[in-house]
Write an enzyme that holds these catalytic residues in place. Sequence first.
Site, PDB file in Angstrom:
ATOM      1  N   ASP A   8      -0.572 -16.890   0.863  1.00 10.35           N
ATOM      2  CA  ASP A   8      -0.424 -16.208  -0.419  1.00 10.35           C
ATOM      3  C   ASP A   8      -0.304 -17.251  -1.519  1.00 10.35           C
ATOM      4  O   ASP A   8       0.544 -18.153  -1.440  1.00 10.35           O
ATOM      5  CB  ASP A   8       0.813 -15.313  -0.417  1.00 10.35           C
ATOM      6  CG  ASP A   8       0.654 -14.085   0.475  1.00 10.35           C
ATOM      7  OD1 ASP A   8      -0.431 -13.926   1.077  1.00 10.35           O
ATOM      8  OD2 ASP A   8       1.607 -13.297   0.571  1.00 10.35           O
ATOM      9  N   ASP A 131      -2.790  -0.425   0.895  1.00  8.85           N
ATOM     10  CA  ASP A 131      -1.349  -0.660   0.915  1.00  8.85           C
ATOM     11  C   ASP A 131      -0.654   0.678   0.740  1.00  8.85           C
ATOM     12  O   ASP A 131      -0.957   1.419  -0.201  1.00  8.85           O
ATOM     13  CB  ASP A 131      -0.944  -1.603  -0.217  1.00  8.85           C
ATOM     14  CG  ASP A 131      -1.729  -2.907  -0.197  1.00  8.85           C
ATOM     15  OD1 ASP A 131      -2.091  -3.349   0.913  1.00  8.85           O
ATOM     16  OD2 ASP A 131      -1.974  -3.472  -1.273  1.00  8.85           O
TER      17      ASP A 131
END
EC number: 5.3.1.16
Length: 246
Positions: A8, A131
């Site tokens: 990330d 998500d």
Amino acid sequence: MLLIPAIDLKDGHCVRLKQGDMDQSTTFSEEPFVMARNWVDKGARRLHLVDLNGAFAGHPKNELAIRKILKDVGSEVDVQLGGGIRDLDTIERYLDAGLRYVIIGTAAVKNPGFLQDACTAFGGHIIVGLDARDGKIATDGWSKLTRHDVVDLAKKFEDYGVESIIYTDISRDGMLSGINIEATVRLAQALTIPVIASGGLSGMADIEALCAVENEGIEGVICGRAIYSGDLDFEAAQERANELNG
């Protein structure tokens, strides 16, 4: 079973967030390409990159770091990237730089026509990241919860021709609380394209549980905080997955 290390990216660094909160980040490396090389050397066959700043800004923000990773390891492993990819020019630019898969999340939900165009123009390279919390889709870096049902939306996107679906249970992401196996399997059973599990991987028990249901259509799992915190030894986990399923 693909074990896919997550890298990330925030402000050019490799970080991990807790439940998607940019204010709750832990920096693990100031040189993400070094981290990428580390996971490849430990046997990773695919890497999962997320441009966190890009996800919130709506356009690429960590492209320099991403290009350094692609230059170093892109010829050795498949690399997939999500975060801030909202137009065809960005997709083409990244694919030309050596990216294998582009992950479209919020833009797929808000602008399905864009996803259709992407699948038409770049077939075989488009993954959708869904998500969800309690079965409902979240967008905009998880900051907005919608009324869209994750299974219904995934089936719609499957018809568009996406390569696979990454399913993240955002209530578990970064919490080391265990993968939501039941919800992941339920989604995979409703589709004919593969599903990649994400969110909450806590240790070897999760790897073994996922391997046990791999034939339901689960292609792999995103490995995040657990491999950075030491709760999961990546090399040992990959070896165990190979033993169980190959």
